[in-house]
Design a protein around this motif. Structure first.
Motif, PDB file in Angstrom:
ATOM      1  N   THR A  77      44.057  25.282  55.174  1.00 41.50           N
ATOM      2  CA  THR A  77      43.606  25.986  53.977  1.00 41.50           C
ATOM      3  C   THR A  77      44.692  25.939  52.899  1.00 41.50           C
ATOM      4  O   THR A  77      44.409  25.657  51.731  1.00 41.50           O
ATOM      5  CB  THR A  77      43.284  27.455  54.310  1.00 41.50           C
ATOM      6  OG1 THR A  77      42.469  27.473  55.477  1.00 41.50           O
ATOM      7  CG2 THR A  77      42.549  28.120  53.184  1.00 41.50           C
ATOM      8  N   THR A  90      44.938  22.518  51.366  1.00 46.11           N
ATOM      9  CA  THR A  90      43.817  22.253  50.464  1.00 46.11           C
ATOM     10  C   THR A  90      44.040  22.925  49.120  1.00 46.11           C
ATOM     11  O   THR A  90      43.770  22.349  48.071  1.00 46.11           O
ATOM     12  CB  THR A  90      42.511  22.774  51.066  1.00 46.11           C
ATOM     13  OG1 THR A  90      42.401  22.255  52.369  1.00 46.11           O
ATOM     14  CG2 THR A  90      41.321  22.341  50.248  1.00 46.11           C
ATOM     15  N   PHE A  91      44.536  24.157  49.153  1.00 47.65           N
ATOM     16  CA  PHE A  91      44.772  24.848  47.892  1.00 47.65           C
ATOM     17  C   PHE A  91      45.861  24.150  47.082  1.00 47.65           C
ATOM     18  O   PHE A  91      45.780  24.095  45.861  1.00 47.65           O
ATOM     19  CB  PHE A  91      45.103  26.320  48.127  1.00 47.65           C
ATOM     20  CG  PHE A  91      43.880  27.124  48.457  1.00 47.65           C
ATOM     21  CD1 PHE A  91      42.704  26.908  47.772  1.00 47.65           C
ATOM     22  CD2 PHE A  91      43.893  28.069  49.472  1.00 47.65           C
ATOM     23  CE1 PHE A  91      41.549  27.628  48.068  1.00 47.65           C
ATOM     24  CE2 PHE A  91      42.743  28.795  49.780  1.00 47.65           C
ATOM     25  CZ  PHE A  91      41.581  28.568  49.080  1.00 47.65           C
ATOM     26  N   PHE A  93      46.404  20.929  47.145  1.00 47.26           N
ATOM     27  CA  PHE A  93      45.695  19.752  46.629  1.00 47.26           C
ATOM     28  C   PHE A  93      44.840  20.125  45.426  1.00 47.26           C
ATOM     29  O   PHE A  93      44.811  19.420  44.416  1.00 47.26           O
ATOM     30  CB  PHE A  93      44.829  19.164  47.751  1.00 47.26           C
ATOM     31  CG  PHE A  93      43.890  18.063  47.329  1.00 47.26           C
ATOM     32  CD1 PHE A  93      44.377  16.866  46.832  1.00 47.26           C
ATOM     33  CD2 PHE A  93      42.517  18.220  47.449  1.00 47.26           C
ATOM     34  CE1 PHE A  93      43.517  15.844  46.460  1.00 47.26           C
ATOM     35  CE2 PHE A  93      41.649  17.203  47.081  1.00 47.26           C
ATOM     36  CZ  PHE A  93      42.148  16.020  46.581  1.00 47.26           C
TER      37      PHE A  93
END
Lengths: 269, 295
Positions: free
Chosen positions: A14, A17-18, A20
């Motif tokens: 998670t 992803t944040f 990214f």
């Protein structure tokens, strides 16, 4: 619950992803304060691009157009969509299902299809009726792709309604309009407002459909597109930063409102 | 039915509006696709499309790759977020959605400055001496050291990879949101029942959570695939015009120099139909009953 504990790898994923998702936005924001036009080398801090932005007539005109068309389209779509939802709700199942299928066409179709199909229609009608693509066609296009979202957010609220409410109001002497504004509307209000907000943000964000229907009028998205093609000026970065802050503020307000509503609802029961 | 008292009249303006501005334009697309400029019936637009077969395969190919990547990243994230506390979930989903509210063009523009030959990533690689290292190795092992051409940057922008990256970046939230919203709605007692009946967490996931979250996966796939296949911005800004996609092709017929709305309509029609067939096949695999959920 034993089986449902967050895992370390899940949290790591998670977090990655944040990173990214937000790294490019961070880059945009940082370089809006860069003192030269370079988009890669930091040369010092400045507010110049923000000042230039507000003095850039093309951008300001485009911003005005965007705000005007978004506000008008959102209001028109919300009013039309709310009344339409009431009508749909009162309909028999068959015709309602059919209309909801049509309602879903602009939602599921690719934007470019909605855009070019409206473009063809406007050019076609324009030849007969003698008008050109411009603000009017842009507004019609925006209302058209907004209405389905308003209906998708209002109709579920109507379904939660007590079916006897409207009749009770009329038995007690209300006219249709009175019963609607005094009884139905307050009950479905959260759906109406979220439909309005949704429509407004969709309109502000839209590029593709506007691009095909606006003619010589220019929205902010279209201006940005023209600017990215020429690869110029950190003014783009400055405007992204400002928009980001506005949206962040809006989302926080919406979320706080939702939490409050949930608390209120929890107290009621 | 009591609700009939409300009357269907308020829906009439809406019905008229949707007929004129949604149904008629689609009919016009079909009409344009089968006619030429003089207005006569023709199949020429479709036969002309044959020369663009490559664009079709490239569009569908790149979009399929991007969709698979989104699914492979998006599902585990949606699942991981769904295990967290309610407050964490609310904030996390807000953070997933937030980039979507930033203008699509600006997000893509940000990637341009990262991926360019003189962009942030290449500058970073240069600063840490990566290119020097590669060139040093290159010269050492080249058969003809004099002819070795040192590299100054990685070519990242204007490649198909950049276009895929753009699709994944821009549409990943569309994959995470529907999957997350379906997973959190799964009845917890189902999971408990599976555990009580002796399934370990892997088996529970495979037999209970995964099948029940399929509707979310299907709508996620649709919401990533459809905009990917029809984009013309990503290919233009990140692909540098070298990777022409279906969106570009359509856009050119309406706005570009190659003005030909008849061919454009034909391409749009075929694209729409192929997408519809893809979705129908997918929904069929996902069990006829589980219709993809709309957000």
């Amino acid at each position: 619950m034993i089986h449902n504990k967050p895992t370390r790898s899940g949290r790591l994923l998670t977090a990655l992803t944040f990173i990214f998702l937000y790294a490019p936005i961070l880059v945009l924001i940082i370089f809006s304060f860069n003192s030269t036009k370079s988009r890669t080398v930091w040369t010092g801090f400045t507010f110049d691009w923000y000042i230039k932005l507000f003095n850039n007539d093309a951008i300001m005109t485009a911003l005005g157009t965007t705000l005007l068309v978004s506000a008008l389209a959102a209001v028109i779509a919300t009013i039309a969509g709310t009344f339409a939802s009431v009508g749909l709700y009162a309909m028999k199942r068959r015709p309602r299902e059919l209309l909801l299928q049509v309602n879903n066409i602009p939602v599921t179709n690719a934007d470019i299809i909605t855009g070019v199909s409206l473009c063809i229609l406007f050019v076609f009608l324009g030849k007969f009726l003698g008008f050109e693509l411009g603000f009017g066609t842009l507004l019609i296009a925006h209302v058209t792709f907004n209405i389905p979202y308003v209906i998708l957010s209002v109709l579920p609220k109507l379904r939660q309604l007590d079916k006897n409410l409207f009749e009770a109001a009329q038995d007690l002497g209300c006219s249709w309009m009175q019963a609607f504004t005094k009884v139905i509307l307050p009950e479905i209000w959260p759906g109406v407002t979220s439909g309005l907000l949704m429509a407004f943000t969709l309109s502000i964000d839209d590029f593709v459909i506007s691009y095909f229907t606006a003619g010589s009028v220019e929205t902010l998205s279209m201006r940005i597109y023209a600017m990215t093609k020429k690869r110029i000026s950190p003014e783009i970065n400055a405007i992204s930063t400002l928009l980001f802050l506005v949206i962040l503020a809006l989302l926080i307000i919406i979320n706080i409102r939702e939490v409050q509503q949930e608390k209120k609802a929890a107290k009621k029961h | 039915m009591k609700n009939n008292k409300l009357g269907t009249l308020p829906a009439i303006p809406y019905i008229v509006w949707m007929a004129i501005f949604v149904v008629v334009p689609l009919i016009l697309i079909v009409f344009y696709a089968f006619t030429n400029e003089a207005g006569g019936f023709t199949m020429e637009n479709f036969s002309e499309m044959g020369s663009y077969a490559k664009v079709f395969t490239r569009s569908f190919g790149l979009s399929a790759i991007a969709t698979v990547i989104c699914l492979l990243i998006g599902y585990p994230i949606a699942y991981a977020i769904s295990k967290e506390s309610a407050m964490f979930q609310r904030i996390a989903m807000m953070l997933v959605m937030l980039p979507m509210w930033i203008n699509f063009l600006l997000r893509t523009y940000a990637w341009m400055s990262i991926l360019e030959n003189t962009g942030l990533l290449n500058t970073f690689f240069d600063t840490i001496g990566l290119f020097d290292l590669i060139n040093w190795i290159g010269v050492k092992f080249a058969s003809d050291p004099a002819a070795y051409e040192p590299i100054k940057h990685f070519q990242m922008i204007n490649t198909q990879g950049a276009v895929i990256l753009g699709m994944v970046y821009n549409y990943l939230p569309f994959m995470i949101m529907p999957i997350h919203s379906v997973i959190v709605k799964i009845d917890k007692s189902m999971i408990e029942a599976a555990r009580d009946l002796g399934a370990d967490s892997k088996l529970t996931f495979r037999k209970v959570i995964l099948p029940l979250s399929l509707p979310g996966v299907l709508s996620g796939i649709t919401m990533v695939f459809v905009p990917s296949v029809s984009t013309f911005i990503l290919s233009r800004l990140l692909g540098g015009g070298t990777t022409m996609l279906l969106g570009d092709l359509i856009e050119m017929q309406f706005m570009g120099g190659a003005y030909n709305p008849h061919l454009g309509s034909a391409i749009a029609l075929v694209m729409m139909i192929v997408v519809m067939i893809c979705m129908a096949i997918m929904n069929h695999f996902g069990d006829g009953e589980d219709k993809a959920v709309m957000l």
